[in-house]
Design an enzyme around this catalytic site. Structure first.
Site, short mmCIF file in Angstrom:
data_model
loop_
_atom_site.label_atom_id
_atom_site.label_comp_id
_atom_site.label_asym_id
_atom_site.label_seq_id
_atom_site.Cartn_x
_atom_site.Cartn_y
_atom_site.Cartn_z
NE ARG A 254 -2.34 -2.20 3.21
CZ ARG A 254 -2.52 -1.95 4.06
NH1 ARG A 254 -3.67 -1.48 4.64
NH2 ARG A 254 -2.21 -3.25 4.93
N GLY B 170 -5.93 -6.61 14.57
CA GLY B 170 -6.07 -7.60 16.02
C GLY B 170 -6.78 -7.27 16.86
CD GLN C 167 7.51 -15.76 5.53
OE1 GLN C 167 8.29 -14.25 5.87
NE2 GLN C 167 6.68 -16.09 6.36
CE LYS D 183 34.87 20.86 -5.92
NZ LYS D 183 35.29 20.18 -7.21
CB ALA E 67 36.81 45.19 -10.30
C1 UD1 Z 1 -1.23 -8.73 12.47
C2 UD1 Z 1 -1.63 -8.66 13.27
C3 UD1 Z 1 -2.36 -8.23 13.65
C4 UD1 Z 1 -1.97 -6.93 14.23
C5 UD1 Z 1 -0.92 -6.35 13.50
C6 UD1 Z 1 -0.58 -4.98 13.91
C7 UD1 Z 1 -1.02 -11.32 12.67
C8 UD1 Z 1 -1.90 -12.69 12.20
N1 UD1 Z 1 -2.60 -10.16 13.05
O1 UD1 Z 1 -1.73 -8.20 11.38
O2 UD1 Z 1 -3.01 -8.80 15.14
O3 UD1 Z 1 -2.77 -5.59 14.96
O4 UD1 Z 1 -0.31 -6.85 13.04
O5 UD1 Z 1 0.00 -4.32 12.96
O6 UD1 Z 1 -0.22 -11.66 12.93
N2 UD1 Z 1 4.98 -10.75 7.54
C9 UD1 Z 1 5.90 -12.01 7.28
N3 UD1 Z 1 5.97 -12.91 6.49
C10 UD1 Z 1 4.69 -12.87 6.33
C11 UD1 Z 1 3.76 -12.46 6.38
C12 UD1 Z 1 4.08 -10.85 7.74
O7 UD1 Z 1 7.09 -10.97 8.07
O8 UD1 Z 1 4.33 -14.16 6.09
C13 UD1 Z 1 5.25 -9.08 7.88
C14 UD1 Z 1 5.23 -8.31 7.18
O9 UD1 Z 1 6.37 -7.84 6.77
C15 UD1 Z 1 4.64 -7.16 8.58
C16 UD1 Z 1 4.48 -7.85 9.55
O10 UD1 Z 1 5.13 -9.27 9.20
O11 UD1 Z 1 6.17 -6.42 8.53
C17 UD1 Z 1 3.07 -8.38 10.43
O12 UD1 Z 1 2.47 -8.66 8.95
P1 UD1 Z 1 1.03 -7.52 8.70
O13 UD1 Z 1 0.84 -9.06 6.87
O14 UD1 Z 1 1.03 -6.67 7.74
O15 UD1 Z 1 0.24 -8.20 9.50
P2 UD1 Z 1 -1.15 -7.27 9.88
O16 UD1 Z 1 -2.11 -7.88 8.72
O17 UD1 Z 1 -0.83 -6.21 9.68
#
Ligand code: UD1
Ligand code: CA
Length: 475
Positions: free
Chosen positions: A17, A145, A78, A356, A428
């Protein structure tokens, strides 16, 4: 096995986003990337291992960045974004068989304070629980969450916004995405996650219920300042957090003795050092490793990047990059100091002047309309308006050496390499291509010839000719 402390930062997402070619966590905010802020805050727990989880998209850039700013951290790839639970498992699997506490964090909460991360870890360890989640009460919990508690107020789980029922949606306590877990029980719970949710992902949040079912305690640590838990998903939220961070930095600086005429238009990086009794006028940016000594006045409308400013110096409407402004020196209005511009004590670089890789000696003045590059200007020298240091022959740069107390007349070109000796003058309008010895006057321009009566002869009938006639020019 002794109890270790581990930090895991989840940063595999691109942050779609943000609509950016740059991974979200690398976007810079007042002196550090988002990831840099989180790594800095997590330093407080003095972890034995720090792991950053990166994804395939943008992972190389994140890895390179982490290597630069936190060489002690390791990277875990990952391969597929299967959810936060999968990401945590990837991180733990990349480590040797440690026991102890793991603090898991997202990488987009730049306001998180080191003290808060340390308190979370310490409270978790003192409680004997298997999971402690950092929560906050917020006015608008949409998207987060929610923390589900039972009638006695004990945490019983986390439900994602999109999986929540209408009653759960009314909960205003949110999951920050920052947790402390006990490693052994967490590993076990992670091995049993399912993808039985709206996104079909393995949720780290689901480990809480599994841990409870295993007979472990779980709990929450409520952040005193909810702003610390704020993440950002798009550039509008990013700008909002940047303003909050600016306010926090400015409040600390003002309490430490820095005057700010207009804190709302004053942007200081977390990496800058500003002494008490500095004044920052409106519209100032202080960036990178900039240091400003006591008594200096900066602005209005000035940018300092990796620049050192001495005591009682003034910088007015100027842009300075990797420059040094000596004590009581003055810069601007409207000046550009580029890398290795060095002003010694009391030197002046004035209006529409660009410098500079040059040293301006003690008390020397370059007041107006000048370009100085690759020059050494001696103490007390005066460089006239419109002087150009012609340092570049189209292929290579050459030096100019100006002695002590030299006086260069206006609109001169100094064609480098060239030297003007101590106490010498340059007339000058000179184009100086040969050295001027100490104490000499260098004149390097065409001699003037006046053709008497020319206007009345060749421009007869013009206003000029009439004026000339009244002045008796053809007499
Ligand atoms: C997550 C939490 C939510 C919380 C929110 C806070 C879960 C299921 N939910 O939601 O409860 O309120 O964060 O911001 O955890 N990431 C990975 N690998 C993945 C998925 C995510 O490294 O496979 C990383 C993302 O890059 C990010 C973080 O984990 O930095 C959170 O992931 P994101 O998908 O943003 O979780 P939210 O839906 O925001
Ligand atoms: Ca998020």
């Amino acid at each position: 096995m002794s109890a270790a402390r581990v930090v895991v930062v989840l940063a595999a997402g691109m942050g779609t986003r943000m609509k950016s070619a740059l991974p979200k966590v690398l976007h810079p905010m007042l002196g550090r990337s988002l990831l840099g802020h989180v790594l800095n805050a997590s330093r407080a727990v003095r972890a034995d291992h720090t792991v950053v989880v990166v994804g395939k998209a943008g992972g190389d850039r994140v890895t390179e960045h982490v290597t630069g700013i936190a060489p002690q951290a390791s990277i875990a790839l990952q391969p597929v974004m299967r959810g936060t639970g999968d990401a945590a498992r990837v991180a733990l699997n990349s480590l040797p068989d440690v026991e102890g506490t793991v603090v898991v964090l997202g990488a987009d909460t730049p306001l998180l304070r080191p003290e808060t991360v340390e308190q979370l870890a310490a409270e978790h360890e003192a409680s004997g629980r298997a999971a402690t989640v950092l929560t906050a009460r917020v006015a608008d919990p949409a998207g987060f969450g929610r923390i589900v508690r039972d009638r006695s107020g004990d945490v019983v789980g986390i439900v994602e916004h999109r999986d929540a029922d209408p009653e759960q949606l009314r909960i205003d306590e949110i999951n920050s995405g920052i947790y402390a877990f006990t490693i052994g029980p967490l590993r076990s719970a992670l091995s049993r996650l399912t993808t039985d949710n709206d996104q079909g992902e393995e949720y780290l949040t689901d480990t809480l219920e599994l841990l409870m079912a295993d007979g472990h305690g779980i709990g929450a640590f409520v952040a005193a300042d909810a702003a610390e838990t704020l993440g950002c998903n798009d550039r509008a939220q990013f700008a909002g957090l940047r303003s909050l961070l600016r306010d926090r930095i400015n409040t600390e600086l003002m309490r430490a003795g820095v005057t700010m005429d207009d804190p709302a238009s004053t942007w200081v990086d977390v990496t800058a050092v500003i002494e008490p009794d500095v004044t920052l006028r409106p519209g100032v940016q202080v960036e990178g490793a900039t240091r400003i000594a006591s008594g200096a006045v900066i602005g209005p409308d000035s940018t300092l990047v990796d620049t050192v400013v001495g005591e009682n110096a003034t910088v007015t409407r100027a842009h300075c990059v990797e420059a040094e402004v000596g004590p009581s020196a003055s810069v601007g209005p409207y000046a550009y100091l580029r890398p290795a511009a060095v002003l010694l004590e009391g030197a002046k670089v004035g209006t529409f002047v660009e410098v500079k890789k040059s040293t301006v000696g003690e008390g020397a003045k370059v007041p107006h309309l000048t370009y100085a590059g690759d020059a050494t200007i001696g103490a007390g020298a005066n460089i006239g308006a419109g002087t150009i240091f012609a340092n570049y022959d189209g292929v290579a740069k050459h030096p100019t050496d100006i002695g002590e107390a030299v006086f260069v007349g206006s609109n001169s070109v100094l064609v480098a390499p060239v030297a003007i000796g101590d106490g010498a003058y340059v007339a000058a309008g000179s184009a100086v291509a040969e050295d001027v010895p100490p104490g000499a006057l260098g004149v390097a321009r065409g001699r003037q010839h006046n053709s008497d009566g020319w206007v009345e002869r060749r421009r007869a009938g013009t206003k000029s000719a009439d004026a000339a006639k009244r002045a008796g020019s053809s007499d």
